[in-house]
Every structure is written in structure tokens, then in C-alpha cells.
Scaffold this motif. Structure first.
Motif, mmCIF file in Angstrom:
data_model
loop_
_atom_site.group_PDB
_atom_site.id
_atom_site.type_symbol
_atom_site.label_atom_id
_atom_site.label_comp_id
_atom_site.label_asym_id
_atom_site.label_seq_id
_atom_site.Cartn_x
_atom_site.Cartn_y
_atom_site.Cartn_z
ATOM 1 N N GLY A 1 0.746 -1.344 -0.215
ATOM 2 C CA GLY A 1 0.137 -0.127 -0.095
ATOM 3 C C GLY A 1 1.006 1.193 0.043
ATOM 4 N N SER A 2 2.094 1.138 0.460
ATOM 5 C CA SER A 2 2.902 2.009 0.614
ATOM 6 C C SER A 2 3.288 2.979 -0.920
ATOM 7 N N PHE A 3 3.401 1.493 -1.762
ATOM 8 C CA PHE A 3 4.365 1.972 -3.173
ATOM 9 C C PHE A 3 3.084 2.794 -3.550
ATOM 10 N N TYR A 4 1.944 2.353 -3.673
ATOM 11 C CA TYR A 4 0.666 2.821 -4.044
ATOM 12 C C TYR A 4 0.556 4.105 -3.970
ATOM 13 N N LYS A 5 1.101 4.861 -2.285
ATOM 14 C CA LYS A 5 0.635 6.102 -2.332
ATOM 15 C C LYS A 5 1.669 6.956 -3.534
ATOM 16 N N PHE A 6 2.847 5.980 -3.731
ATOM 17 C CA PHE A 6 4.118 7.373 -4.329
ATOM 18 C C PHE A 6 3.577 6.846 -5.898
ATOM 19 N N PHE A 7 3.094 5.579 -6.719
ATOM 20 C CA PHE A 7 3.384 5.379 -7.943
ATOM 21 C C PHE A 7 2.173 4.098 -8.199
ATOM 22 N N SER A 8 1.369 4.768 -9.545
ATOM 23 C CA SER A 8 0.320 3.532 -9.731
ATOM 24 C C SER A 8 0.655 2.616 -10.376
ATOM 25 N N SER A 9 2.163 2.256 -10.578
ATOM 26 C CA SER A 9 2.570 0.476 -11.436
ATOM 27 C C SER A 9 4.301 0.862 -11.018
ATOM 28 N N LYS A 10 4.368 -0.181 -11.207
ATOM 29 C CA LYS A 10 5.993 -0.749 -11.368
ATOM 30 C C LYS A 10 6.726 0.621 -12.963
ATOM 31 N N GLU A 11 6.032 0.460 -13.814
ATOM 32 C CA GLU A 11 6.216 1.379 -15.277
ATOM 33 C C GLU A 11 6.336 2.730 -14.456
ATOM 34 N N GLU A 12 5.430 3.396 -13.478
ATOM 35 C CA GLU A 12 5.622 4.838 -13.254
ATOM 36 C C GLU A 12 7.089 5.003 -12.436
ATOM 37 N N LEU A 13 7.341 3.841 -11.609
ATOM 38 C CA LEU A 13 8.372 4.544 -10.474
ATOM 39 C C LEU A 13 9.407 4.396 -12.234
ATOM 40 N N TYR A 14 9.549 3.234 -12.756
ATOM 41 C CA TYR A 14 10.827 2.841 -13.897
ATOM 42 C C TYR A 14 11.080 4.494 -14.714
ATOM 43 N N PHE A 15 9.718 4.901 -15.248
ATOM 44 C CA PHE A 15 9.210 5.737 -15.230
ATOM 45 C C PHE A 15 10.468 7.510 -14.936
ATOM 46 N N ASP A 16 9.346 7.721 -13.721
ATOM 47 C CA ASP A 16 10.309 8.603 -12.756
ATOM 48 C C ASP A 16 11.913 8.594 -12.336
ATOM 49 N N ILE A 17 12.508 7.354 -12.086
ATOM 50 C CA ILE A 17 13.755 7.129 -12.689
ATOM 51 C C ILE A 17 14.852 7.323 -13.144
ATOM 52 N N LEU A 18 13.932 7.355 -14.710
ATOM 53 C CA LEU A 18 14.519 7.909 -15.912
ATOM 54 C C LEU A 18 14.287 9.112 -15.901
ATOM 55 N N LYS A 19 13.557 9.986 -15.598
ATOM 56 C CA LYS A 19 13.958 11.901 -15.726
ATOM 57 C C LYS A 19 14.698 12.248 -14.331
ATOM 58 N N SER A 20 15.159 11.224 -13.754
ATOM 59 C CA SER A 20 15.522 12.080 -12.423
ATOM 60 C C SER A 20 17.199 11.326 -12.897
ATOM 61 N N GLU A 21 17.279 10.619 -13.962
ATOM 62 C CA GLU A 21 18.245 9.579 -14.152
ATOM 63 C C GLU A 21 19.367 11.471 -15.055
ATOM 64 N N GLU A 22 17.954 11.619 -16.235
ATOM 65 C CA GLU A 22 18.206 12.059 -17.142
ATOM 66 C C GLU A 22 18.295 13.445 -17.029
ATOM 67 N N GLU A 23 17.819 13.860 -15.426
ATOM 68 C CA GLU A 23 18.552 15.478 -15.251
ATOM 69 C C GLU A 23 19.631 15.611 -14.051
ATOM 70 N N ASP A 24 20.034 14.454 -14.068
ATOM 71 C CA ASP A 24 21.647 14.430 -13.610
ATOM 72 C C ASP A 24 22.330 14.644 -14.791
ATOM 73 N N TYR A 25 22.049 14.391 -15.909
ATOM 74 C CA TYR A 25 22.513 14.555 -17.543
ATOM 75 C C TYR A 25 22.699 15.666 -17.510
ATOM 76 N N LEU A 26 21.696 16.830 -17.596
ATOM 77 C CA LEU A 26 21.528 17.667 -18.073
ATOM 78 C C LEU A 26 21.906 18.546 -17.312
ATOM 79 N N LYS A 27 22.463 18.205 -16.029
ATOM 80 C CA LYS A 27 23.188 19.559 -15.409
ATOM 81 C C LYS A 27 24.159 19.082 -15.828
#
Length: 209
Positions: free
Chosen positions: A46-72
Motif C-alpha cells: 500500500g505504501s508503494f501505491y501511495k507514490f506510484f500506480s505501477s512499476k512502469e511509473e516508478l521506472y519512468f520517474d527514475i529515468l527522468k531523475s537520471e536524465e536530470e543529472d545528465y542535463l546538469k
């Protein structure tokens, strides 16, 4: 549904990113389950679903975070005072080194994880995000051209050159691992020289060096 304080929200999301990233790197998006993630994080489902509706949504969020470091890295180089060949060469080399050392981003491309992402993330949303990132690059290239720091050719072409150079990492084995670093260094050097802002003279349609 579990209730979290502001501090707990930050801590739980951080561990979801950390453990999720580790599992995605090791097993890939398709073979990683939400159960694997919550077990690794030692939290309730239930704690997971507090933040993300699917594992794909978590993956996409991590991807965006990694690419933010790339942009820095990109922004810090663009904001430097380098010009011409040095600027472009430094930019591509640093982005290449970042990409090569980032297992998550490397495997995203190698495994073509975007095909697994679109099972739960609308393709339009992914395309909108990637196009927005691409447009930022194109706009900043346009600014560099306005400042006379690089050659005035279509910014989309320059973006394609940089992206193409970075994607060569996926062809490392085909090029030859013993040759790859030298090949990349020469490609980076040649692109930089080619984009250096300098006057080009033509006579009867022929380029004069």
C-alpha cells in the motif's frame, strides 16, 4: 492507506528510487515485480501505491531523475566560456562519459525498455517528455549560434549529431572494444572541428579550405 509525514514521504520515495533502480538494472523492467520492489524497500504494498500506480511509473520517474543529472552536466558546459570546437568536444565527451558510467541509462537503451514502459505509460506522454528535452537542447544550440560560438547550421542537425555520437555506445562490440575509445575520441574531435564557428568560403560552388 498508510499516512506519512513530509519527512517520511521524502525518505520512502528516495528508497523506492534507490532499490527500484538496483532491481531494474539487475533484472530489467519486465522481470521486476512490485512485490520485489516493496520487499527490497521493506515497506507495505500500500505504501508503494501511495507514490506510484505501477512499476512502469516508478521506472519512468527514475529515468527522468537520471536524465536530470545528465542535463546538469550539459548546462554547466553550455554556461562555460568555451567556444567552437572545444565547447562541442567537451560537451559530447562529458555526456558520453556520463552515459557510459550510468548503468540505468545504458540498459534503458540496450534493452529497449521503452517498449515495456508503454504497457502502462501512454506513448504520447513519453514522446512529449523526450521531445521537450530535445527542444531544450535545440534552443540552447540556437543561443550558442546567436552568440557566434558555433557554426550556424540547423540546430536540429547538431542535436542529431550529438545524439548519434552518444548512441554509438550501443555499437561498442561491433566497432571493437579495443578500438572504441579511440574511435569515439576522433568522432568527438571531428564533430567539434566541423561545428567551429568560422567563415567558410565558396568559389563556383566549391568549398575553399
Amino acid at each position: 492507506m498508510p499516512k506519512f509525514s513530509e519527512k517520511e514521504l521524502i525518505a520512502v520515495k528516495k528508497i523506492l528510487h534507490q532499490k527500484g533502480k538496483e532491481l531494474f538494472i539487475e533484472y530489467g523492467l519486465k522481470k521486476t515485480s512490485i512485490d520485489d520492489i516493496v520487499q527490497a524497500c521493506d515497506i507495505a504494498k500500500g505504501s508503494f501505491y501511495k507514490f506510484f500506480s505501477s512499476k512502469e511509473e516508478l521506472y519512468f520517474d527514475i529515468l527522468k531523475s537520471e536524465e536530470e543529472d545528465y542535463l546538469k552536466i550539459y548546462n554547466s558546459i553550455i554556461d562555460s566560456k568555451e567556444n567552437g570546437a572545444d565547447l562541442i568536444s567537451t560537451l559530447i565527451k562529458n555526456l558520453w562519459l556520463f552515459h557510459s558510467s550510468n548503468a540505468f541509462l545504458q540498459l534503458f537503451y540496450e534493452r529497449n525498455e521503452v517498449q515495456n514502459l508503454i504497457r502502462k505509460i501512454p506513448q504520447e506522454e513519453i514522446q512529449h517528455y523526450t521531445e521537450a528535452q530535445r527542444q531544450k537542447f535545440i534552443n540552447s544550440v540556437g543561443n550558442l549560434q546567436t552568440d557566434g560560438r558555433i557554426k550556424s547550421i540547423k540546430p536540429e542537425i547538431i542535436e542529431g549529431l550529438v545524439r548519434g555520437a552518444l548512441l554509438l555506445t550501443l555499437q561498442k562490440r561491433r566497432i571493437g572494444e579495443h578500438l572504441f575509445e579511440d574511435v569515439m575520441n576522433y568522432i568527438i574531435e571531428f564533430i567539434g572541428i566541423g561545428l567551429e564557428a568560422k567563415e567558410t568560403t565558396y568559389e563556383n560552388g566549391e568549398l575553399l579550405i
